[in-house]
Design an enzyme around this catalytic site. Structure first.
Site, PDB file in Angstrom:
ATOM      1  N   ASP A 115      -2.358  -6.768  15.057  1.00 55.80           N
ATOM      2  CA  ASP A 115      -1.843  -5.568  15.039  1.00 55.80           C
ATOM      3  C   ASP A 115      -2.147  -5.102  16.875  1.00 55.80           C
ATOM      4  O   ASP A 115      -1.238  -4.125  16.556  1.00 55.80           O
ATOM      5  CB  ASP A 115      -1.893  -4.596  14.145  1.00 55.80           C
ATOM      6  CG  ASP A 115      -3.585  -4.685  13.963  1.00 55.80           C
ATOM      7  OD1 ASP A 115      -4.032  -4.990  14.540  1.00 55.80           O
ATOM      8  OD2 ASP A 115      -4.412  -4.105  12.921  1.00 55.80           O
TER       9      ASP A 115
ATOM     10  N   TYR B  49      -0.832   4.316  10.603  1.00 56.47           N
ATOM     11  CA  TYR B  49      -1.339   3.437  11.804  1.00 56.47           C
ATOM     12  C   TYR B  49       0.018   2.822  12.773  1.00 56.47           C
ATOM     13  O   TYR B  49       1.405   3.128  12.281  1.00 56.47           O
ATOM     14  CB  TYR B  49      -1.800   1.900  10.806  1.00 56.47           C
ATOM     15  CG  TYR B  49      -2.911   2.148  10.400  1.00 56.47           C
ATOM     16  CD1 TYR B  49      -4.096   2.468  11.248  1.00 56.47           C
ATOM     17  CD2 TYR B  49      -3.370   1.881   8.587  1.00 56.47           C
ATOM     18  CE1 TYR B  49      -5.533   2.777   9.996  1.00 56.47           C
ATOM     19  CE2 TYR B  49      -4.618   1.987   7.688  1.00 56.47           C
ATOM     20  CZ  TYR B  49      -5.821   2.101   9.091  1.00 56.47           C
ATOM     21  OH  TYR B  49      -6.882   2.094   8.180  1.00 56.47           O
TER      22      TYR B  49
ATOM     23  N   GLU C 158      -5.639   4.702  13.783  1.00 56.36           N
ATOM     24  CA  GLU C 158      -6.471   3.950  14.195  1.00 56.36           C
ATOM     25  C   GLU C 158      -7.158   4.707  15.663  1.00 56.36           C
ATOM     26  O   GLU C 158      -8.240   4.066  16.375  1.00 56.36           O
ATOM     27  CB  GLU C 158      -5.625   2.171  14.599  1.00 56.36           C
ATOM     28  CG  GLU C 158      -5.232   2.778  15.503  1.00 56.36           C
ATOM     29  CD  GLU C 158      -3.400   3.158  15.278  1.00 56.36           C
ATOM     30  OE1 GLU C 158      -2.507   2.824  16.337  1.00 56.36           O
ATOM     31  OE2 GLU C 158      -3.320   3.323  14.370  1.00 56.36           O
TER      32      GLU C 158
ATOM     33  N   ARG D 202       0.795  -1.531   0.360  1.00 55.88           N
ATOM     34  CA  ARG D 202       0.058   0.579   0.164  1.00 55.88           C
ATOM     35  C   ARG D 202       0.864   1.405  -0.107  1.00 55.88           C
ATOM     36  O   ARG D 202       2.304   1.356   0.363  1.00 55.88           O
ATOM     37  CB  ARG D 202      -1.061  -0.148   0.763  1.00 55.88           C
ATOM     38  CG  ARG D 202      -2.390  -0.581   1.167  1.00 55.88           C
ATOM     39  CD  ARG D 202      -2.880  -1.019   2.283  1.00 55.88           C
ATOM     40  NE  ARG D 202      -2.367  -2.010   3.490  1.00 55.88           N
ATOM     41  CZ  ARG D 202      -2.631  -2.184   4.897  1.00 55.88           C
ATOM     42  NH1 ARG D 202      -3.382  -1.704   5.235  1.00 55.88           N
ATOM     43  NH2 ARG D 202      -1.541  -2.190   5.855  1.00 55.88           N
TER      44      ARG D 202
ATOM     45  N   VAL E 142     -12.162  -8.493  17.589  1.00 58.42           N
ATOM     46  CA  VAL E 142     -12.565  -7.956  19.212  1.00 58.42           C
ATOM     47  C   VAL E 142     -11.181  -6.918  18.983  1.00 58.42           C
ATOM     48  O   VAL E 142     -10.306  -6.585  18.472  1.00 58.42           O
ATOM     49  CB  VAL E 142     -12.377  -8.699  19.597  1.00 58.42           C
ATOM     50  CG1 VAL E 142     -12.404  -8.476  21.403  1.00 58.42           C
ATOM     51  CG2 VAL E 142     -13.205 -10.166  20.603  1.00 58.42           C
TER      52      VAL E 142
ATOM     53  N   VAL F 258      -2.173 -12.995  10.349  1.00 64.99           N
ATOM     54  CA  VAL F 258      -1.253 -11.484   9.546  1.00 64.99           C
ATOM     55  C   VAL F 258      -1.754 -10.006   9.607  1.00 64.99           C
ATOM     56  O   VAL F 258      -2.706 -10.006  10.078  1.00 64.99           O
ATOM     57  CB  VAL F 258      -1.364 -11.614   8.153  1.00 64.99           C
ATOM     58  CG1 VAL F 258      -1.194 -11.118   6.951  1.00 64.99           C
ATOM     59  CG2 VAL F 258      -0.596 -12.998   7.633  1.00 64.99           C
TER      60      VAL F 258
ATOM     61  N   ILE G  46      -8.087 -11.111  13.843  1.00 65.14           N
ATOM     62  CA  ILE G  46      -7.695  -9.890  13.023  1.00 65.14           C
ATOM     63  C   ILE G  46      -7.290  -9.024  14.113  1.00 65.14           C
ATOM     64  O   ILE G  46      -6.662  -7.933  13.369  1.00 65.14           O
ATOM     65  CB  ILE G  46      -9.057  -9.802  12.092  1.00 65.14           C
ATOM     66  CG1 ILE G  46      -9.681 -10.336  11.215  1.00 65.14           C
ATOM     67  CG2 ILE G  46      -9.070  -8.243  11.722  1.00 65.14           C
ATOM     68  CD1 ILE G  46     -11.392 -10.376  11.322  1.00 65.14           C
ATOM     69  N   ALA G  47      -7.095  -9.104  15.214  1.00 59.77           N
ATOM     70  CA  ALA G  47      -6.752  -8.397  16.639  1.00 59.77           C
ATOM     71  C   ALA G  47      -5.589  -8.242  16.054  1.00 59.77           C
ATOM     72  O   ALA G  47      -4.323  -7.456  17.406  1.00 59.77           O
ATOM     73  CB  ALA G  47      -7.283  -8.353  17.766  1.00 59.77           C
TER      74      ALA G  47
ATOM     75  N   LYS H 212       2.065   1.666   7.281  1.00 56.33           N
ATOM     76  CA  LYS H 212       2.389   1.154   8.072  1.00 56.33           C
ATOM     77  C   LYS H 212       3.458   1.771   9.575  1.00 56.33           C
ATOM     78  O   LYS H 212       3.703   2.748   9.066  1.00 56.33           O
ATOM     79  CB  LYS H 212       2.561  -0.316   7.805  1.00 56.33           C
ATOM     80  CG  LYS H 212       1.726  -1.345   7.659  1.00 56.33           C
ATOM     81  CD  LYS H 212       0.625  -1.556   8.045  1.00 56.33           C
ATOM     82  CE  LYS H 212       0.233  -2.583   9.654  1.00 56.33           C
ATOM     83  NZ  LYS H 212      -0.669  -2.724  10.692  1.00 56.33           N
TER      84      LYS H 212
ATOM     85  N   HIS I 166      -0.888   1.338  16.537  1.00 58.51           N
ATOM     86  CA  HIS I 166      -1.023   0.392  17.130  1.00 58.51           C
ATOM     87  C   HIS I 166       0.506   0.413  18.487  1.00 58.51           C
ATOM     88  O   HIS I 166       0.437  -1.048  18.824  1.00 58.51           O
ATOM     89  CB  HIS I 166      -0.779  -1.576  16.375  1.00 58.51           C
ATOM     90  CG  HIS I 166      -2.178  -1.621  15.493  1.00 58.51           C
ATOM     91  ND1 HIS I 166      -3.738  -0.973  15.473  1.00 58.51           N
ATOM     92  CD2 HIS I 166      -1.687  -0.900  14.085  1.00 58.51           C
ATOM     93  CE1 HIS I 166      -3.803  -1.036  14.622  1.00 58.51           C
ATOM     94  NE2 HIS I 166      -3.603  -1.079  13.078  1.00 58.51           N
TER      95      HIS I 166
ATOM     96  N   ARG J 211       0.890 -15.215  17.135  1.00 55.29           N
ATOM     97  CA  ARG J 211       1.650 -14.654  17.297  1.00 55.29           C
ATOM     98  C   ARG J 211       1.445 -13.959  15.687  1.00 55.29           C
ATOM     99  O   ARG J 211       1.140 -14.800  15.022  1.00 55.29           O
ATOM    100  CB  ARG J 211       3.011 -15.132  16.974  1.00 55.29           C
ATOM    101  CG  ARG J 211       3.567 -16.596  16.576  1.00 55.29           C
ATOM    102  CD  ARG J 211       4.458 -17.483  16.556  1.00 55.29           C
ATOM    103  NE  ARG J 211       4.762 -18.480  16.320  1.00 55.29           N
ATOM    104  CZ  ARG J 211       5.077 -18.809  15.197  1.00 55.29           C
ATOM    105  NH1 ARG J 211       4.701 -17.831  14.782  1.00 55.29           N
ATOM    106  NH2 ARG J 211       5.079 -19.805  14.921  1.00 55.29           N
TER     107      ARG J 211
END
Length: 371
Positions: free
Chosen positions: A267, A94, A118, A15, A236, A295, A264-265, A75, A96, A276
């Site tokens: 990151d 992003y 985010e 991206r 979540v 991923v 999905i969580a 990222k 995180h 992991r």
């Protein structure tokens, strides 16, 4: 303003934070845009496309970071990029941070003014995270369904079944944007879907609008579902905070050998104890007999769609920061202030501070002190 767009260097991340169309709008307003050579190749845009839009193409990332007053990324910065950040520079990407103490400490040390996509909240929504949550949610079912194939390590179940054969069972943890998109795709494939959430009003809404089986999220209910679950999707989210661990290793052992989970969580640290981070090059691993797909940059697999969706959401804020500067942009778009994570060496995000046991200060307090 001088705006820099470096090429993303996270593994399999294609991206880009600004399309040529956005560069054109910014340069027409009198701003200068510096784009690292090759930054747009992953989404099909050449250096010449950016030059035509009025941007200047630079050959090295060091040049982009050095010249830019505001750095736009997709990222979080990688370790090799930490030394390139400087005090007072704006970083918009992003982050995180709740799941990454080394990055948190590096941003504080650099003094960079970091805004996390985010963390931006508008009317109880996360407008800059939602586009990627939509993609990750839809992807989670597709990747999970593919991972159920025997040659991928799964138990050999076709998620949608066929006439005379029952469909696979999908359990989705979380009724937010990612979870709903995961459930919609699973239902569309013909799977037997259950979605769990702690918000009863949200469950009522999902029951009425999607016609998907809903269940209040509790450990007891989850333990009941896991033995029959073929695909478990963890979706979540606690905005800005580390994801809660809803599934322990012991609970995972209730699942059948060859079943699949998609976290999905991941990151934000992951909502399943055994998760992991993985990459698109090696997306899965086996733990307790369950195939794990974790991923950390899922939408990066579909960079053209993801970039267009992301920049549609981020561009108005990019323009506000460029036109008015950091502090005044917060006045023009107050929700942008909710995304501030670090400011001139201070941590400005309570969930991140709690995750790492660090001191923090609110943006309002910092602003009052400067007046």
């Amino acid at each position: 303003m001088l705006i820099g767009v470096p090429k993303e260097i996270k593994a399999q991340e294609n991206r880009v934070a600004l399309l040529p169309a956005g560069a054109l709008q910014l340069t027409r307003k009198g701003h200068r845009v510096f784009v690292e050579s090759g930054a747009g190749e992953g989404v099909g845009f050449t250096d010449e496309d950016y030059r035509t839009a009025g941007a200047e193409v630079l050959s090295r990332p060091e040049e982009v970071f050095k010249r830019a007053e505001m750095v736009l990324k997709v990222k979080e910065p990688m370790a090799i990029e930490y030394p390139l950040l400087r005090r007072g520079q704006i970083l918009f990407t992003y982050l995180h941070l709740a799941a990454d103490r080394p990055l948190t400490e590096s941003l504080l040390e650099s003094g960079v003014n970091a805004i996390a996509y985010e963390s931006v909240v508008l009317n109880r929504r996360l407008p800059l995270l939602e586009p990627m949550s939509e993609i990750a949610g839809r992807m989670s079912t597709l990747m999970g369904a593919a991972s159920l194939a025997k040659n991928k390590g799964g138990q050999g179940i076709l998620l949608g079944g066929v006439p005379g054969v029952l469909p696979g069972k999908v359990t989705v943890l979380g009724g937010g944007v990612a979870g709903v998109n995961a459930a919609r795709v699973a239902k569309g494939l013909g799977a037997d879907v259950t979605i769990l959430d702690i918000d009863i009003d949200r469950l009522r809404f999902l029951d009425a609008t999607l016609g998907i089986r809903t269940l209040h999220s509790s450990e007891a209910n989850l333990r009941r579902l896991l033995p029959d679950t073929d695909l478990l999707i963890g979706a979540v989210l606690i905005p800005g905070a580390k994801a809660p661990k809803l599934v322990t290793r012991e609970m995972l052992r209730l699942m059948k050998s060859g079943s699949v989970l998609v976290d999905i969580a991941i990151d934000q640290g992951g909502c399943i104890e055994t998760s992991r981070p993985t990459t698109h090059a090696e997306p899965t691993f086996l733990e307790e007999g369950v195939v794990h797909y974790c991923v950390a940059n899922m939408p990066g697999a579909y960079p053209r769609t993801a970039t267009e969706a992301l920049t549609n959401a981020t561009y108005p804020y990019i323009e506000a920061l460029a036109e008015f500067g950091f502090s005044k942009a917060m006045d023009r778009k107050p929700e942008l202030a909710t995304g501030i994570n670090t400011y001139q060496g201070r941590l400005v995000n309570q969930p991140v501070a709690q995750a790492h046991d660090l001191a923090w200060v609110s943006w309002e307090a910092l602003k009052a002190a400067s007046n």
